[in-house]
Design a protein around this motif. Sequence first.
Motif, short mmCIF file in Angstrom:
data_model
loop_
_atom_site.label_atom_id
_atom_site.label_comp_id
_atom_site.label_asym_id
_atom_site.label_seq_id
_atom_site.Cartn_x
_atom_site.Cartn_y
_atom_site.Cartn_z
N GLU A 78 0.87 -1.18 0.00
CA GLU A 78 0.00 0.00 0.00
C GLU A 78 0.90 1.22 0.00
OE1 GLU A 78 -2.30 0.04 3.63
OE2 GLU A 78 -0.53 0.34 4.87
N GLY A 79 0.31 2.39 -0.16
CA GLY A 79 1.12 3.60 -0.10
C GLY A 79 0.71 4.63 -1.13
N ALA A 80 1.54 5.67 -1.26
CA ALA A 80 1.22 6.78 -2.15
C ALA A 80 1.68 6.44 -3.57
CB ALA A 80 1.90 8.05 -1.63
N TYR A 81 0.89 5.63 -4.24
CA TYR A 81 1.20 5.21 -5.62
C TYR A 81 -0.06 5.38 -6.45
CZ TYR A 81 5.11 3.19 -3.14
OH TYR A 81 6.21 3.03 -2.34
N THR A 82 -0.36 6.61 -6.77
CA THR A 82 -1.61 6.95 -7.44
C THR A 82 -1.85 6.09 -8.68
OG1 THR A 82 -1.39 9.20 -6.64
CG2 THR A 82 -2.90 8.86 -8.50
N GLY A 83 -3.01 5.50 -8.72
CA GLY A 83 -3.38 4.74 -9.91
C GLY A 83 -2.95 3.29 -9.88
N GLU A 84 -2.27 2.87 -8.84
CA GLU A 84 -1.77 1.49 -8.80
C GLU A 84 -2.64 0.59 -7.91
OE1 GLU A 84 0.71 0.28 -10.73
OE2 GLU A 84 0.70 2.26 -11.64
#
Length: 249
Positions: A71-77
């Motif tokens: 998880e995390g700040a990976y927009t669109g993934e």
Amino acid sequence: MRKIIIAGNWKMHKTNEEAEKLARGLLEVVKPRDNVKMVLCPPFTALERVSKVIEGSFIELGAQNLFYEKEGAYTGEISPLMLKSVGCRYVIIGHSERRKYFKETDELINRKIRSAIQEGLIPIFCVGETLEERERGKAQVVVERQVREGLKDIDREGEVVIAYEPVWAIGTGRTATPETASQMHKFIRAIIGEIWGEVKAQEITILYGGSVKPENIDSLMSQDEIDGVLVGGASLDVNSFARIYNFQA
Ligand code: PGA
């Protein structure tokens, strides 16, 4: 006996309504066969809907891609955990369209495969040469590099399915002959033997992909080296995919 898999890669096709209709249609017309798995890989948006339709049936669910972080700040993934939470058991990794249009490298693909295995998903790891590479006599060199780099630092306990998909055969109507495919499968199996030993090499399922259709499925599946198929276009229609699943070999 190796596991036989008939997988449908729906790519960027099917709205949720269409996806549900296709999955329901398959459930209606297809009877499960011993030791032949059916795996459907709809787009992310339709995973949950298809998952509900096939729940408790013989049909299994796969995704077409993932990102390697949990998880995390990976927009669109989309993470492996998310895929598991909607019922995926499989995930396609390293498809040539991802290598080509999204610049996925062997290194990125390796990270994705490791992450999938760690989270308990079975990667359907795609390899295959382009037409130019084949014409230059480089098909084996390219496929060997993809296999070795993709499986780097992965131990033999993890379950992986390999899909040999020559890029020149994908969506072109031009299928590799059963003999050409079989030769490459044998070659891939030999590399697996070097990496993970002979037992694993004999166990691993190697699929063929690239313009598989009702007209050529029987001759492809009559090759001992071909343990199933990854189907694009011909998996989008109930009758055509049902016929592929019901191959005669
Ligand atoms: P195709 O696609 O069957 O439409 O050639 C296969 C694939 O890309 O997995």
